[in-house]
Design an enzyme around this catalytic site. Structure first.
Site, mmCIF file in Angstrom:
data_model
loop_
_atom_site.group_PDB
_atom_site.id
_atom_site.type_symbol
_atom_site.label_atom_id
_atom_site.label_comp_id
_atom_site.label_asym_id
_atom_site.label_seq_id
_atom_site.Cartn_x
_atom_site.Cartn_y
_atom_site.Cartn_z
ATOM 1 C CG ASN A 90 -14.634 3.896 2.997
ATOM 2 O OD1 ASN A 90 -14.292 3.235 3.981
ATOM 3 N ND2 ASN A 90 -13.776 4.584 2.275
ATOM 4 C CD GLU B 101 -8.592 4.266 5.944
ATOM 5 O OE1 GLU B 101 -9.407 4.065 5.035
ATOM 6 O OE2 GLU B 101 -7.409 4.572 5.746
ATOM 7 N NE ARG C 54 -11.050 -3.851 2.021
ATOM 8 C CZ ARG C 54 -10.538 -2.626 2.166
ATOM 9 N NH1 ARG C 54 -10.961 -1.834 3.128
ATOM 10 N NH2 ARG C 54 -9.598 -2.193 1.362
ATOM 11 C CG ASP D 214 -3.455 2.222 1.824
ATOM 12 O OD1 ASP D 214 -4.032 1.416 1.089
ATOM 13 O OD2 ASP D 214 -3.936 3.329 2.144
ATOM 14 C CD GLU E 29 -5.474 5.231 -2.689
ATOM 15 O OE1 GLU E 29 -5.906 4.054 -2.680
ATOM 16 O OE2 GLU E 29 -5.524 5.984 -1.700
ATOM 17 C CG HIS F 177 2.142 7.126 3.375
ATOM 18 N ND1 HIS F 177 1.790 8.410 3.712
ATOM 19 C CD2 HIS F 177 1.018 6.408 3.497
ATOM 20 C CE1 HIS F 177 0.506 8.444 4.041
ATOM 21 N NE2 HIS F 177 0.013 7.242 3.900
ATOM 22 C CD1 TRP G 192 -3.425 8.244 8.293
ATOM 23 C CD2 TRP G 192 -4.760 10.006 8.640
ATOM 24 N NE1 TRP G 192 -4.676 7.765 8.590
ATOM 25 C CE2 TRP G 192 -5.527 8.827 8.799
ATOM 26 C CE3 TRP G 192 -5.391 11.241 8.804
ATOM 27 C CZ2 TRP G 192 -6.884 8.843 9.121
ATOM 28 C CZ3 TRP G 192 -6.748 11.256 9.121
ATOM 29 C CH2 TRP G 192 -7.484 10.070 9.282
HETATM 30 O O1 GCW Z 1 -5.872 3.217 0.408
HETATM 31 C C1 GCW Z 1 -6.834 3.696 1.267
HETATM 32 C C2 GCW Z 1 -7.613 4.624 0.411
HETATM 33 C C3 GCW Z 1 -9.046 4.757 0.836
HETATM 34 C C4 GCW Z 1 -9.635 3.371 0.956
HETATM 35 C C5 GCW Z 1 -8.875 2.596 2.014
HETATM 36 C C6 GCW Z 1 -9.345 1.154 2.124
HETATM 37 C C7 GCW Z 1 -11.857 2.644 0.466
HETATM 38 O O2 GCW Z 1 -6.960 5.862 0.402
HETATM 39 O O3 GCW Z 1 -9.696 5.519 -0.146
HETATM 40 O O4 GCW Z 1 -11.001 3.390 1.264
HETATM 41 O O5 GCW Z 1 -7.516 2.545 1.651
HETATM 42 O O6 GCW Z 1 -8.741 0.311 1.480
HETATM 43 O O7 GCW Z 1 -10.279 0.898 2.851
#
Ligand code: GCW
Length: 716
Positions: free
Chosen positions: A226, A307, A340, A381, A409, A537, A559
């Site tokens: 980001n 995102e 990505r 994720d 995370e 999740h 989400w």
């Molecule tokens: O897992 C999610 C995270 C975001 C992250 C995103 C990604 C960097 O919660 O914080 O952003 O994936 O991988 O782009």
């Protein structure tokens, strides 16, 4: 060695498990060997014949001298020729005439420039040890492998080996922001002090690079995906160059995340359309500027149209158009683009986990030769358990690069113990069937199964400014494991754990065996008490720590935990078969048919692919509800037992580290119990079935769990 020094050494060795350590040295402490071990090694290892040519070989030479001094009590004597037994000869055929004179050319040719061989050979009539490579990096990696061997085995036996890394790029991705914060970082602030740079460079920069090199990593992406466009401003490029300067002696080039709209933000253009000539010209000039400032710059990592990040789709262009435009800018300088695949539709509609495949698969074969498509291990994720992403094995004409998450995370941040090697191995060795049985994920991305010249693997780093680098002292093992698996994905989790423990924590065999079991079992325990049987999740919104399975109010339906578990009075789980979202169609037929039938779908993926009634009969003969409850309980039981085992290690492990881990395990037990109770109370409102015997009753009401943010509870 003088007698006094020897006695001192022995005292040191005996006392070493009890000395207070702050964890800063990681696995590179090189504690002294015992007297008998030193004697066993002494004859074979007396002197060092290493060229002091080139930064990387100089580093290798210094590492050997410093580490042997610490381990053996005195450094090896530097020599120019081999005229005695026990000389360690280091170098490439270019840097060392001794190595050039040995009959190694055929072997070196089979190795990559980063590969090495370590061999016991007669050199000029004397038994010697040779560490040789065709390239400077290989000398450095061979050196660290040799020192690892010495630390783990404490002898020179079984030393002969030849190794090349499986992936060409082995990178850490840092989600570090310019304000010093780290997205999903749980070990303090960023290691890069952008304010002080470039004038002031923290010595930690070199220590960080050294740690990476010691486990075979060969690059770092410095800033968050980001991304801020400012990272590409000259001011920040000079700061990045200062970091690169500290990393260089360890062979760690820097990479940057690039914000796709930078030509507008920095260049004042009215568009970032990748097919607009002004835009591609801007990126070309930017690349030239970067390479002027950082000549060995690695390339760009890009999160686009994901995102809220800008990207080519905004202009009706494809991901391939965007990636290839950037690739053309860095190509003349030897740079790469890692694009990505973590994308999902801005407007939710179809199954969330199926969207990346739908977006990328049609682009197979369209990416330039210096582009890698960087794909998270699973289709959602970084959850505690996911099946492998169907893009692996699904894009035969594209260079794919797995992205793993080292930072925890979704696995308890740095408050909880979760050793991730077993999770990564599960992924790397999953069978995609892309070219028949045995087409493991690794084989689909390491160039062996498909024609892939450029290969790579990335891990989202868990490092930060905490003195011990990773917050949880045992989370260092995840950094270590990522590097080792990036080098050789076939290493077992056991072997990796054993190495790390011996190098970092204890040499007491019993204690080491106990820690090894704890590490190896820890990730499955987290799955058990948080998201068992393919649930996913269910975590608290925002920070992602602790349970919130009831959450249904977030900005978009996909989400919300309720979107993923779909629990109601009938049952629970997400139907991804033909009758449901049909996301299973993205897998090879052999994988698909195994997962599609609840009878053959492994329990651990059941609710990921299927929606089943509460009384569904599991392979164990129990009902789904009972099985679910038992998994939650099993996870909690594990943490309780782990605390007891850990407390039995007192005196065998450095006291500071012991106390710190004990404290975190206490929190882990509290929070594992919370996961069990909150989830079972909540799911129980649908299942309306009693908890089976042996599954603990909750201490709070569901309402209380809903009110209390689990991250507001006391931490370590
Ligand atoms: O897992 C999610 C995270 C975001 C992250 C995103 C990604 C960097 O919660 O914080 O952003 O994936 O991988 O782009």
């Amino acid at each position: 060695m003088t007698g006094l020094r020897f006695i001192l050494l022995i005292l040191l060795a005996a006392a070493s498990p009890l000395k207070a350590s702050d964890g800063y040295e990681l696995w590179l402490g090189h504690p002294p060997l015992s007297e008998s071990e030193i004697q066993g090694v002494a004859e074979g290892l007396r002197a060092l014949c290493a060229p002091s040519r080139g930064a990387l070989q100089q580093t290798a030479r210094r590492e050997i001298l410093e580490a042997t001094e610490r381990m053996l009590g005195s450094a090896l004597a530097p020599v120019e020729t081999v005229d005695q037994e026990g000389v360690l000869v280091l170098g490439t055929p270019e840097s060392s005439s001794i190595i050039a004179g040995l009959d190694l050319a055929d072997d070196l040719e089979t190795l990559s420039e980063e590969g090495f061989l370590i061999r016991r050979l007669e050199v000029d009539g004397h038994p010697a040890i040779v560490i040789a490579s065709a390239g400077d990096r290989g000398v450095l990696y061979g050196t660290f492998a040799f020192l690892r061997h010495l630390q783990v085995h404490r002898s020179l036996d079984k030393l002969d080996r030849m190794e090349s890394p499986r992936f060409r790029l082995r990178l850490l991705n840092h989600w570090d922001n310019l304000d010093g914060s780290v997205e999903r970082g749980y070990a303090g602030r960023s290691l890069w002090d952008w304010e002080e740079l470039p004038e002031v460079t923290d010595p930690r920069l070199a220590d960080y690079a050294r740690a990476n090199a010691s486990i075979g990593l060969n690059g770092s992406v410095l800033n968050n995906v980001n991304a801020s466009a400012r990272s590409l401003e000259p001011e920040y490029l000079h700061k990045a160059a200062a970091i690169a300067g500290e990393f260089r002696p360890y062979g760690i080039p820097v990479f940057l995340s690039a914000r796709f709209s930078a030509p507008m933000e920095l260049g004042g253009l009215s568009t970032a359309d990748p097919l607009d000539e002004k835009v591609s010209a801007w990126w070309k000039r930017k690349a030239e500027e970067i390479y002027r400032i950082i000549p060995d710059f690695g390339g760009f990592l890009v999160k686009a149209n994901s995102e809220g990040q800008p990207g080519p789709l905004t202009y009706g262009r494809s991901h391939a158009d965007g990636a290839n435009m950037l690739a053309a800018a860095v190509e003349p300088h030897g740079g790469v683009v890692m694009w990505r695949a973590f994308v999902y539709d801005p407007e939710p509609g179809s199954d969330r986990i199926a969207q990346a495949y739908d977006a990328m698969k049609p682009l197979d074969g369209e990416f330039a030769s210096n582009v890698l498509l960087q794909i998270k291990n699973g289709p959602l994720d970084f959850q505690p358990r996911e099946p492998f992403h169907p893009l692996f094995g699904g894009m035969a004409e594209t260079q794919l690069m797995p992205e793993l998450q080292v930072t925890q995370e979704y696995l308890g941040h740095s408050w909880q113990l979760a050793f991730l090697a077993p999770m990564w191995r599960e992924f790397l060795h999953a069978d995609t069937h892309a070219k028949g049985p045995g087409s493991t994920v690794t084989a689909t991305v390491d160039g062996s199964l498909f024609d892939q010249n450029l290969t790579g693997i990335a891990g989202v780093a868990n490092t930060g400014s905490d003195r011990n680098w990773t917050g949880h002292p045992l989370a260092q093992a995840n950094w270590y494991a990522f590097g080792r698996l990036a080098w050789n994905p076939d290493l077992t989790s056991e072997a990796i754990a054993r190495e790390w423990i011996a190098m970092t924590l204890t040499r007491d065999e019993e204690a080491a065996a106990t820690v090894e079991r704890l590490l190896l079992e820890s990730r499955e325990a987290v799955v058990d008490y948080s998201m068992p049987l393919g649930l996913t999740h269910l975590m608290w919104e925002g920070h992602h720590y602790g349970p919130q399975p009831w959450c249904d109010h977030l900005g978009r339906p996909d989400w919300n935990p309720t979107y993923f578990h779909r629990a109601d009075e009938e049952g629970i789980g997400f139907d991804r078969t033909k009758e449901g979202s049909n996301a299973l169609a993205q897998y090879h037929p052999a994988v698909r048919s195994r997962f599609a039938d609840p009878a053959t779908c492994p329990d651990e993926y059941l609710l990921w692919f299927h929606r089943v009634p509460w009384d569904f009969e599991m392979k164990s003969g129990r009902t789904l509800w009972e099985e679910l409850a038992r998994h939650y309980q099993r996870g909690v039981d594990w943490v309780e037992a782990a605390r007891e085992k850990w407390s039995g290690l007192k005196g065998k492990i450095d006291p500071e580290i012991h106390a710190e881990v004990a404290e975190r395990l206490e929190i882990q037990e509290r929070d594992a119990t919370r996961w069990r109770d909150a989830c079972l109370l909540y799911f129980g409102t649908f299942s309306k079935r009693p908890l089976p015997d042996g599954v603990g009753g909750p201490s709070q009401s569901l309402e209380e769990f809903r009110r209390q943010d689990p991250l507001d509870l006391e931490g370590p």
